[in-house]
Design a protein around this motif. Sequence first.
Motif, PDB file in Angstrom:
ATOM      1  N   UNK A  47      -4.819  -0.970 -22.016  1.00  0.00           N
ATOM      2  CA  UNK A  47      -4.236   0.309 -21.618  1.00  0.00           C
ATOM      3  C   UNK A  47      -2.745   0.222 -21.322  1.00  0.00           C
ATOM      4  N   UNK A  48      -2.152  -0.922 -21.511  1.00  0.00           N
ATOM      5  CA  UNK A  48      -0.725  -1.046 -21.243  1.00  0.00           C
ATOM      6  C   UNK A  48       0.095  -0.240 -22.244  1.00  0.00           C
ATOM      7  N   UNK A  49       1.119   0.429 -21.709  1.00  0.00           N
ATOM      8  CA  UNK A  49       2.121   1.060 -22.553  1.00  0.00           C
ATOM      9  C   UNK A  49       3.259   0.069 -22.786  1.00  0.00           C
ATOM     10  N   UNK A  50       4.231   0.475 -23.573  1.00  0.00           N
ATOM     11  CA  UNK A  50       5.396  -0.377 -23.797  1.00  0.00           C
ATOM     12  C   UNK A  50       6.111  -0.661 -22.476  1.00  0.00           C
ATOM     13  N   UNK A  51       6.170   0.317 -21.601  1.00  0.00           N
ATOM     14  CA  UNK A  51       6.813   0.099 -20.291  1.00  0.00           C
ATOM     15  C   UNK A  51       6.138  -1.038 -19.541  1.00  0.00           C
ATOM     16  N   UNK A  52       4.833  -1.037 -19.511  1.00  0.00           N
ATOM     17  CA  UNK A  52       4.122  -2.092 -18.793  1.00  0.00           C
ATOM     18  C   UNK A  52       4.263  -3.435 -19.496  1.00  0.00           C
ATOM     19  N   UNK A  53       4.309  -3.411 -20.801  1.00  0.00           N
ATOM     20  CA  UNK A  53       4.510  -4.645 -21.552  1.00  0.00           C
ATOM     21  C   UNK A  53       5.861  -5.270 -21.223  1.00  0.00           C
ATOM     22  N   UNK A  54       6.906  -4.453 -21.203  1.00  0.00           N
ATOM     23  CA  UNK A  54       8.236  -4.981 -20.877  1.00  0.00           C
ATOM     24  C   UNK A  54       8.275  -5.497 -19.442  1.00  0.00           C
ATOM     25  N   UNK A  55       7.650  -4.761 -18.527  1.00  0.00           N
ATOM     26  CA  UNK A  55       7.585  -5.217 -17.141  1.00  0.00           C
ATOM     27  C   UNK A  55       6.882  -6.574 -17.063  1.00  0.00           C
ATOM     28  N   UNK A  56       5.850  -6.744 -17.859  1.00  0.00           N
ATOM     29  CA  UNK A  56       5.117  -8.008 -17.858  1.00  0.00           C
ATOM     30  C   UNK A  56       5.973  -9.146 -18.406  1.00  0.00           C
ATOM     31  N   UNK A  57       6.784  -8.868 -19.408  1.00  0.00           N
ATOM     32  CA  UNK A  57       7.675  -9.901 -19.949  1.00  0.00           C
ATOM     33  C   UNK A  57       8.609 -10.397 -18.851  1.00  0.00           C
ATOM     34  N   UNK A  89      -8.295 -16.852 -16.661  1.00  0.00           N
ATOM     35  CA  UNK A  89      -8.884 -16.699 -15.329  1.00  0.00           C
ATOM     36  C   UNK A  89      -8.062 -15.788 -14.427  1.00  0.00           C
ATOM     37  N   UNK A  90      -6.793 -15.577 -14.765  1.00  0.00           N
ATOM     38  CA  UNK A  90      -5.916 -14.766 -13.921  1.00  0.00           C
ATOM     39  C   UNK A  90      -5.649 -13.376 -14.491  1.00  0.00           C
ATOM     40  N   UNK A  91      -6.416 -12.972 -15.495  1.00  0.00           N
ATOM     41  CA  UNK A  91      -6.101 -11.734 -16.207  1.00  0.00           C
ATOM     42  C   UNK A  91      -6.160 -10.493 -15.323  1.00  0.00           C
ATOM     43  N   UNK A  92      -7.130 -10.404 -14.430  1.00  0.00           N
ATOM     44  CA  UNK A  92      -7.257  -9.215 -13.582  1.00  0.00           C
ATOM     45  C   UNK A  92      -6.070  -9.087 -12.640  1.00  0.00           C
ATOM     46  N   UNK A  93      -5.673 -10.188 -12.013  1.00  0.00           N
ATOM     47  CA  UNK A  93      -4.532 -10.161 -11.097  1.00  0.00           C
ATOM     48  C   UNK A  93      -3.237  -9.862 -11.843  1.00  0.00           C
TER      49      UNK A  93
END
Length: 265
Positions: A47-57, A89-93
């Motif tokens: 469900x990530x948008x591009x905004x969330x993807x960039x934040x994750x980077x 193992x850390x995907x949810x967090x």
Amino acid sequence: MPTARKRARSYDPAKTRAAVFAQLGNVREAVRGLDEERLGLPTRLGEWTVRELVAHIGMAVTAVLRAAARPAPPKQDVRLVDWTFATAANSAAIDDYTRRLAAERPDLDGFLAETEDGLRALLAEHPAGRLLETNAGAMPLDDYLVTRTVELVVHTDDLNAAVPDLAVPYDRQALAATTRLLADALAVKAPGGSTEVRVPPYAVVQCVEGPRHTRGTPPNVVETDPLTWIRLATGRLTWADAVAGAQVSASGERADLGGLLPLLG
């Protein structure tokens, strides 16, 4: 967790550090040109948008800062390649943190600029051998930076898939480090010498139990390009689709890697 007996591959700390900054810079340059419409586009990451993807980077890089802020562990207890098998193992967090970060830091260029500045200051202060407590365990700082090239390259590819006209470039050294670490992970997951996996120009590994090849052309050979390999290793592309699309060549009875992939969750 899978274990390996072969000598670990070494990475040049200076080249790794330069690769992290180069790929982060490539992403930052691209993000500057994204308007709200494109930041709201869906990605192939749930469900990530591009905004969330960039934040994750950005978050993947600030993980170095968070780890360095904790007391240094007394000794190393994992190898670099072990990180590959610890991420799922850390995907949810990670998902929860990413969503909160995207909401709290709407100025993504500013966030990435702070991230870059913070990392430069940290690396100027800490030597390569400084141990960090990471999500995978205790490892040296510059080993952990190799894992950051994986995060940056993999998610740059996600970003390019979500916004096709963006065409964010891949730093050569970052692409090489990512390819090599994921190839080594395959050799750890499926130890052996019956199959040769080639990802020119960056990596060649022997894997899969069976008769060991010693000279001439190996009886079982898999060959593909770096980005295809990375997509296979991270589950962005299935083995069956890659073979059907002629994105990978596989010859020999032990050349089917479909049951071993993906490697990184």
